[in-house]
Design a protein around this motif. Structure first.
Motif, PDB file in Angstrom:
ATOM      1  N   TYR A 101      76.977  20.254  85.647  1.00  0.00           N
ATOM      2  CA  TYR A 101      77.832  19.075  85.795  1.00  0.00           C
ATOM      3  C   TYR A 101      78.452  19.031  87.179  1.00  0.00           C
ATOM      4  CZ  TYR A 101      81.129  22.634  84.041  1.00  0.00           C
ATOM      5  OH  TYR A 101      81.855  23.778  83.833  1.00  0.00           O
ATOM      6  N   THR A 102      78.883  17.854  87.527  1.00  0.00           N
ATOM      7  CA  THR A 102      79.520  17.577  88.810  1.00  0.00           C
ATOM      8  C   THR A 102      80.898  16.980  88.552  1.00  0.00           C
ATOM      9  OG1 THR A 102      78.684  15.326  88.869  1.00  0.00           O
ATOM     10  CG2 THR A 102      77.281  17.049  89.864  1.00  0.00           C
ATOM     11  N   GLU A 103      81.648  16.785  89.609  1.00  0.00           N
ATOM     12  CA  GLU A 103      82.946  16.107  89.485  1.00  0.00           C
ATOM     13  C   GLU A 103      82.774  14.733  88.843  1.00  0.00           C
ATOM     14  OE1 GLU A 103      85.074  16.143  93.421  1.00  0.00           O
ATOM     15  OE2 GLU A 103      83.338  17.406  93.859  1.00  0.00           O
ATOM     16  N   GLU A 104      81.775  13.993  89.310  1.00  0.00           N
ATOM     17  CA  GLU A 104      81.544  12.645  88.798  1.00  0.00           C
ATOM     18  C   GLU A 104      81.169  12.671  87.320  1.00  0.00           C
ATOM     19  OE1 GLU A 104      80.015  13.911  91.573  1.00  0.00           O
ATOM     20  OE2 GLU A 104      81.213  12.860  93.081  1.00  0.00           O
ATOM     21  N   GLY A 105      80.324  13.618  86.939  1.00  0.00           N
ATOM     22  CA  GLY A 105      79.943  13.753  85.531  1.00  0.00           C
ATOM     23  C   GLY A 105      81.126  14.107  84.661  1.00  0.00           C
ATOM     24  N   ILE A 106      81.959  15.021  85.138  1.00  0.00           N
ATOM     25  CA  ILE A 106      83.175  15.385  84.401  1.00  0.00           C
ATOM     26  C   ILE A 106      84.053  14.151  84.221  1.00  0.00           C
ATOM     27  CG2 ILE A 106      85.387  16.607  84.639  1.00  0.00           C
ATOM     28  CD1 ILE A 106      83.197  18.458  83.609  1.00  0.00           C
ATOM     29  N   ASN A 107      84.269  13.382  85.290  1.00  0.00           N
ATOM     30  CA  ASN A 107      85.124  12.203  85.182  1.00  0.00           C
ATOM     31  C   ASN A 107      84.569  11.198  84.180  1.00  0.00           C
ATOM     32  OD1 ASN A 107      87.187  13.007  86.883  1.00  0.00           O
ATOM     33  ND2 ASN A 107      86.218  12.150  88.698  1.00  0.00           N
ATOM     34  N   GLN A 112      86.811  26.475  90.821  1.00  0.00           N
ATOM     35  CA  GLN A 112      87.261  27.578  91.663  1.00  0.00           C
ATOM     36  C   GLN A 112      87.741  27.061  93.021  1.00  0.00           C
ATOM     37  OE1 GLN A 112      84.256  30.538  92.213  1.00  0.00           O
ATOM     38  NE2 GLN A 112      85.672  32.028  93.071  1.00  0.00           N
ATOM     39  N   PHE A 113      87.013  26.084  93.595  1.00  0.00           N
ATOM     40  CA  PHE A 113      87.422  25.563  94.896  1.00  0.00           C
ATOM     41  C   PHE A 113      86.981  24.114  95.067  1.00  0.00           C
ATOM     42  CE2 PHE A 113      83.120  27.127  95.673  1.00  0.00           C
ATOM     43  CZ  PHE A 113      82.547  26.102  96.414  1.00  0.00           C
ATOM     44  N   CYS A 157      82.556  18.945  98.032  1.00  0.00           N
ATOM     45  CA  CYS A 157      82.639  18.818  96.575  1.00  0.00           C
ATOM     46  C   CYS A 157      83.393  19.986  95.972  1.00  0.00           C
ATOM     47  CB  CYS A 157      81.240  18.758  95.969  1.00  0.00           C
ATOM     48  SG  CYS A 157      80.296  20.289  96.180  1.00  0.00           S
ATOM     49  N   CYS A 158      83.485  19.976  94.658  1.00  0.00           N
ATOM     50  CA  CYS A 158      84.018  21.112  93.910  1.00  0.00           C
ATOM     51  C   CYS A 158      82.895  22.097  93.662  1.00  0.00           C
ATOM     52  CB  CYS A 158      84.565  20.653  92.561  1.00  0.00           C
ATOM     53  SG  CYS A 158      86.088  19.715  92.682  1.00  0.00           S
ATOM     54  N   GLY A 159      83.257  23.375  93.514  1.00  0.00           N
ATOM     55  CA  GLY A 159      82.236  24.365  93.248  1.00  0.00           C
ATOM     56  C   GLY A 159      82.809  25.656  92.722  1.00  0.00           C
TER      57      GLY A 159
END
Length: 128
Positions: free
Chosen positions: A31-37, A56-57, A62-64
């Protein structure tokens, strides 16, 4: 400490989402930030729980890193998620299980102490 609570009709609303197969296996490839949203927005609307992902960061791209899912209470405390939600969203289980079983124990995380948020459903422990 106020444990996050779902709507009274959360199980029936999630059952409708499960029947539509719209979210089943959505995160089978990660998943990605966009998928989570997108997914957490649908689930939060259906359940009344404010679901978030703590990464984690976050850097300029992006987030990772490692991530974990939580429910946020009205005071910004993050509560660990358990139950069958992850298994359903990753395609390992056909149903998401009872919503009441999703929220587990309070964590030490509080949103005001986290250095980054997208203002939706993503937070990060480190912002670089």
């Amino acid at each position: 400490m106020s444990r996050p609570h779902s709507h009274a009709n959360a199980d029936s609303a999630v059952s409708e989402l499960a029947a539509s197969r719209h979210l089943y296996g959505r995160f089978s490839d990660g998943y990605t930030e966009e998928g989570i949203n997108s997914v957490f927005s649908d689930l939060s609307e259906a359940t009344g729980l404010d679901l978030v992902c703590l990464w984690q960061f976050h850097d300029e791209i992006c987030c990772g890193g490692e991530s974990q899912w939580f429910a946020e209470d009205d005071h910004g405390r993050l509560w660990e998620l358990s139950g069958d939600l992850y298994a359903w969203l990753s395609g390992h289980q056909q149903e998401p299980g009872p919503v009441a079983g999703w929220v587990e124990a309070a964590s030490d995380y509080r949103t005001e102490s986290l250095p980054w948020s997208d203002g939706e459903h993503n937070y990060a422990e480190l912002h670089t």
